[in-house]
Design an enzyme around this catalytic site. Structure first.
Site, PDB file in Angstrom:
ATOM      1  N   ASP A 169       9.429  -4.026  -3.215  1.00 27.30           N
ATOM      2  CA  ASP A 169       8.046  -3.514  -3.237  1.00 27.30           C
ATOM      3  C   ASP A 169       7.878  -2.435  -4.300  1.00 27.30           C
ATOM      4  O   ASP A 169       6.986  -2.506  -5.151  1.00 27.30           O
ATOM      5  CB  ASP A 169       7.676  -2.888  -1.885  1.00 27.30           C
ATOM      6  CG  ASP A 169       7.376  -3.913  -0.828  1.00 27.30           C
ATOM      7  OD1 ASP A 169       7.731  -5.081  -1.027  1.00 27.30           O
ATOM      8  OD2 ASP A 169       6.781  -3.550   0.208  1.00 27.30           O
ATOM      9  N   SER A 184       0.819  -1.211   0.000  1.00 32.89           N
ATOM     10  CA  SER A 184       0.000   0.000   0.000  1.00 32.89           C
ATOM     11  C   SER A 184       0.863   1.274   0.000  1.00 32.89           C
ATOM     12  O   SER A 184       0.601   2.210  -0.773  1.00 32.89           O
ATOM     13  CB  SER A 184      -0.957  -0.066   1.200  1.00 32.89           C
ATOM     14  OG  SER A 184      -0.986   1.118   1.897  1.00 32.89           O
TER      15      SER A 184
HETATM   16  O1  PMV Z   1       6.380  -4.553   2.678  1.00 37.83           O
HETATM   17  P1  PMV Z   1       6.338  -5.975   3.041  1.00 37.83           P
HETATM   18  O2  PMV Z   1       5.769  -6.256   4.368  1.00 37.83           O
HETATM   19  O3  PMV Z   1       5.793  -6.807   1.918  1.00 37.83           O
HETATM   20  O4  PMV Z   1       7.848  -6.506   3.205  1.00 37.83           O
HETATM   21  C1  PMV Z   1       8.802  -6.373   2.230  1.00 37.83           C
HETATM   22  C2  PMV Z   1       9.675  -7.549   2.182  1.00 37.83           C
HETATM   23  C3  PMV Z   1      10.826  -7.635   3.158  1.00 37.83           C
HETATM   24  O5  PMV Z   1      11.707  -8.562   2.554  1.00 37.83           O
HETATM   25  C4  PMV Z   1      10.388  -8.173   4.498  1.00 37.83           C
HETATM   26  C5  PMV Z   1      11.540  -6.303   3.362  1.00 37.83           C
HETATM   27  C6  PMV Z   1      12.294  -5.797   2.135  1.00 37.83           C
HETATM   28  O6  PMV Z   1      12.722  -4.634   2.182  1.00 37.83           O
HETATM   29  O7  PMV Z   1      12.476  -6.536   1.165  1.00 37.83           O
END
Ligand code: PMV
Length: 314
Positions: A149, A105
């Protein structure tokens, strides 16, 4: 000028946490769950309306790049990127992506805001530049994010991602059907990433071995996705979940949902994202989808979503 801009949510299929330490990970956009920006030119200094995100209107004649508010920070860094001393207009932001559930999000809202500011300034913003701007704001959410992300949300393609390496997009032969189940529990990725860092300091050998095993899973998963081998892919997902348990980022509600999905006939299931809350994903087909959805609700999921990666609609 009036314009509607949008960006998708995302789901991590393999490799969260280990990706922060240079191992490969696989993530895909959730095209059906999106953030939106309605952009309107006016002669007034920029106003950002984000009432749906529980925010009062933000009026930003002088946004600060070091603000800890993600909307203010993005406004400041995007204006600086375009060397614009002020931005005029109105941007109304809304999002269907649940907040703090590992579904991207924050990155999606940042991406639509960056593109909205470019539109108000009548300037081009390339995907690479959007990605860099969103990454800057992701640091607020994550501390030291891997960048997975923002990459998936900005390029809106499934990716095989290794930090600081050239991107590989994944070709999906047959739509990959997923059921997402939300624990209803918010979790801050910054905190789970810090917990894994502490574990790594205390038990380096064991933690490193878990990262290696997760990386090997992500590597084997690429070909299974491309060929549509769901039984193998499902096994890899469940094995990835066990390794995330070993990193202490799962939780009893997440484990209950994974067990319920497997019992109801999913090919595999795992937590997705930072963990300790947020969502699990279960790999299903048309035969098992309904039973898996019902089992997840019975096991305490606050909400379930049926979605498909690799096709326009679920
Ligand atoms: O934003 P999230 O909760 O999907 O987490 C991202 C993935 C992690 O590997 C936990 C953190 C990262 O920076 O890659």
């Amino acid at each position: 000028m009036k314009r509607l801009i949008s960006a998708p949510g995302k789901v991590i299929l393999f490799g969260e946490h280990a990706v922060v330490y240079g191992r490969p990970a696989i993530a895909a956009p959730l095209s059906q769950i999106r953030a939106y920006a309605d952009v309107r030119s006016t002669d007034e200094p920029l106003t950002i309306l984000a009432g749906e995100l529980d925010r009062p209107p933000l009026r930003l004649p002088d946004a600060q790049p070091d603000s800890t508010d993600p909307l203010e920070m993005m406004t400041a860094i995007a204006s600086r990127f375009f060397c614009a001393s002020s931005v005029k207009g109105e941007i109304a932001i809304r999002s269907d992506i649940p907040i703090a559930r590992g579904l991207g999000s924050g990155a999606a809202v940042s991406a639509v805001l960056a593109r909205a500011i470019a539109a108000l300034l009548k300037r081009e913003l390339s995907p690479d530049d959007t990605n860099s701007l969103v990454y800057e704001v992701e640091k607020l959410h994550h501390g030291r994010p891997s960048g997975i992300d923002n990459t998936v949300v900005v390029f809106e393609e499934p990716v095989y991602f290794v930090k600081d390496r050239r991107l590989d997009f994944i070709r999906i032969a047959r739509p990959l059907r997923l059921v997402l189940a939300d624990t209803g529990i918010s979790a801050l990725t910054r905190e789970t990433v810090a917990a894994v860092r502490d574990l790594y300091k205390k038990q380096p050998t064991r933690t490193q071995a878990a990262f290696d095993a997760i990386g090997a899973i992500a590597e084997s998963a690429g070909p299974s996705i491309e060929t549509g081998d769901w039984p193998s892919l499902g096994e890899l997902m469940t094995e990835n979940h066990r390794l995330l348990q070993a990193l202490a980022v799962s939780s009893p509600p997440l484990d209950r949902l994974v067990a319920a999905a497997l019992h109801a006939g999913a090919f595999g299931a795992k937590l997705s994202g930072g963990g300790r809350g947020g969502v699990i994903i279960a790999l299903v087909d048309d035969n098992s989808r309904g039973a898996v959805q019902r089992a997840l609700l019975a096991a305490g999921a606050k909400r379930v979503y049926a979605t498909a990666i690799g096709e326009e609609t679920a």
